[in-house]
Design a protein around this motif. Structure first.
Motif, PDB file in Angstrom:
ATOM      1  N   UNK A 158       0.660  -1.611   0.321  1.00  9.99           N
ATOM      2  CA  UNK A 158      -0.043  -0.098   0.316  1.00  9.99           C
ATOM      3  C   UNK A 158       0.698   1.309   0.208  1.00  9.99           C
ATOM      4  N   UNK A 159       2.254   1.145   0.481  1.00 12.02           N
ATOM      5  CA  UNK A 159       2.697   2.510   0.616  1.00 12.02           C
ATOM      6  C   UNK A 159       3.608   2.368  -0.516  1.00 12.02           C
ATOM      7  N   UNK A 160       3.822   1.531  -2.379  1.00 14.50           N
ATOM      8  CA  UNK A 160       4.049   1.368  -3.638  1.00 14.50           C
ATOM      9  C   UNK A 160       2.668   2.673  -3.834  1.00 14.50           C
ATOM     10  N   UNK A 161       1.669   2.030  -3.668  1.00  9.36           N
ATOM     11  CA  UNK A 161       1.107   2.733  -3.759  1.00  9.36           C
ATOM     12  C   UNK A 161       0.414   3.998  -4.112  1.00  9.36           C
ATOM     13  N   UNK A 162       0.651   3.918  -2.760  1.00 12.79           N
ATOM     14  CA  UNK A 162       0.205   5.424  -2.396  1.00 12.79           C
ATOM     15  C   UNK A 162       1.395   6.959  -2.599  1.00 12.79           C
ATOM     16  N   UNK A 163       2.734   5.843  -3.062  1.00 13.33           N
ATOM     17  CA  UNK A 163       3.428   6.575  -3.485  1.00 13.33           C
ATOM     18  C   UNK A 163       3.669   6.662  -4.949  1.00 13.33           C
ATOM     19  N   UNK A 164       3.102   6.435  -6.043  1.00  7.55           N
ATOM     20  CA  UNK A 164       2.678   6.640  -6.991  1.00  7.55           C
ATOM     21  C   UNK A 164       3.739   5.644  -7.644  1.00  7.55           C
ATOM     22  N   UNK A 165       4.378   4.702  -7.580  1.00  6.25           N
ATOM     23  CA  UNK A 165       4.870   3.623  -8.145  1.00  6.25           C
ATOM     24  C   UNK A 165       3.704   2.582  -8.564  1.00  6.25           C
TER      25      UNK A 165
END
Ligand code: SF4
Ligand code: SF4
Lengths: 298, 106
Positions: free
Chosen positions: A120-127
């Motif tokens: 989910x952090x990857x998703x938030x960071x636009x990865x």
């Protein structure tokens, strides 16, 4: 630092210079921090809740790809560790860089030295976007990458989540679910998990299969078979462009059908070891340099 | 494999493509086949389809996906052949034979 915008630019450049293929930045949502520390992390009492440190304000995600040929030869010849090792080094060097700037920083590296949920952090960071198989799908590498996260209080401009059409595509494409030997990936709709909608993954089933394989530990078949995990050549880049820009969803169905018939894999049950009724199959032939029997007297 | 990624390959491709188009133009004039713009458009589209099919086969082989190369080659190959036959018939529309078109006293 002069401005969060400039700092973001600098951090991304440095992360790339340090060897990262992907880099994205977000404010850390405390929901993504584990409630308790993982076992094997050295905490005396894993039942004691983790307190989110004040300086974990931002999360910088870095990511590197797993080696392509072994990835396609999963579950027997692939390993997550090549990419985790590279991402780990990038994260550690980035931490050193941020500390030199005078700010706090800490690396989090899956599989065991981390305290937060990385997808989910990857998703938030636009990865990228999270796929049906729970792995994050990026525009650059599909889902063939392994991330690491740096938490910090360095004021830095966050990125925004991206939309590359994965949510629509996964509705029709169930290739990962159909090819998962453990039957761990849901074929149905998204469900609500702790307040967030996502496809359910039966982690216990997946973990059992990971630990039953004879190769270098693990499976990653859902990553290997995913249509997004194709090399970034003209063919697959065009297919991605078409599906991303087609609002009718027709191209999703056509391309999923083509993927099924042009890139078929072995029967999912054959991935199991013989004693569990399988044939120890791999998705694709291993590259020549992984055929141990050709180099070592067995 | 380096050759296929090199600028030299695309330079060669460009020359070949120009030669094919020029050759076709000469052939059409020679055979008295009229070539209005819509025929050229269809011809270029068909050549793109042919190029796609060949590139698909080559890329799939390069990726180690022999199954995709064979199945895709057959699938797109059939489309190329059928559309090629249709295109040939369209191109031949309006063709004049020399005998009929030539002046009576020549
Ligand atoms: S890693 Fe393997 S067992 Fe786990 S979900 Fe993916 S395909 Fe299934
Ligand atoms: S294999 Fe298909 S359903 Fe599964 S994550 Fe990839 S695109 Fe989505």
């Amino acid at each position: 630092m002069k401005s969060p915008e400039l700092t973001a630019e600098l951090i991304k450049k440095i992360a790339h210079e340090l060897g990262s293929t992907l880099v994205g930045i977000t404010r850390l949502n405390p929901d993504w921090v584990y409630l308790h520390p993982l076992t094997r992390r050295g905490f005396e009492n894993v039942d004691e809740p983790l307190e989110v440190p004040k300086h974990w304000e931002y999360a910088i995600v870095v990511g590197t790809p797993m080696s392509w040929d072994p990835l396609y030869a999963n579950p027997n010849y692939g390993t997550s560790m090549d990419a985790y090792a590279r991402s780990r080094i990038v994260a550690a060097r980035l931490v050193a860089f941020i500390k030199k700037l005078g700010y706090a920083a800490r690396p989090h590296i899956p599989g065991n030295s981390y305290d937060l949920m990385v997808p989910p952090i990857c998703v938030d960071a636009g990865i990228g976007e999270q796929g049906r198989h729970s792995v994050v799908i990026t525009p650059e590498l599909g889902c063939n990458f392994r991330p690491a996260v740096v938490t910090t209080n360095l004021p830095v401009k966050p990125d925004k989540p991206i939309d590359i059409g994965v949510q629509d595509f996964c509705k029709h494409c169930k290739i990962c679910a159909e090819n998962c030997p453990a039957g761990a990936i849901a074929t149905g709709e998204k469900v609500e998990v702790r307040g967030y909608r996502r496809y359910h993954l039966n982690a216990a089933k997946c973990n059992n299969f990971w630990n039953s394989t004879l190769g270098s530990m693990g499976c990653r078949l859902c990553i290997a078979v995913c249509p997004y995990t194709r090399k970034a050549n003209w063919l697959h880049k065009t297919a991605l462009k078409v599906t991303t820009n087609d609002p009718t969803g027709l191209s999703d169905r056509v391309l999923t059908g083509l993927q099924d018939s042009l890139y078929p894999g072995p029967d999912p049950q054959s991935y199991y070891i013989p004693s569990l009724g399988g044939e120890n199959a791999s998705y694709r032939e291993p590259p020549w340099w992984l055929k141990t029997e050709d180099f070592v007297d067995m | 494999m380096q050759l296929f990624n090199s600028p030299f390959f695309w330079f060669l491709e460009g020359i070949l493509f120009c030669l094919v188009i020029l050759g076709f133009k000469v052939w059409a004039e020679d055979r008295c086949v009229p070539m209005p713009f819509w025929k050229w458009l269809l011809l270029v589209a068909w050549m793109a389809l042919l190029g796609f099919t060949l590139a698909f086969i080559g890329t799939s082989l390069g990726e180690g996906e022999a199954n995709a190369a064979v199945k895709g080659g057959i699938l797109f190959g059939i489309v190329v052949v059928i559309s090629g036959v249709g295109l040939w018939r369209l191109i031949m529309i309006g063709r004049r034979t020399r005998g009929r078109d030539a002046p009576a006293d020549s």
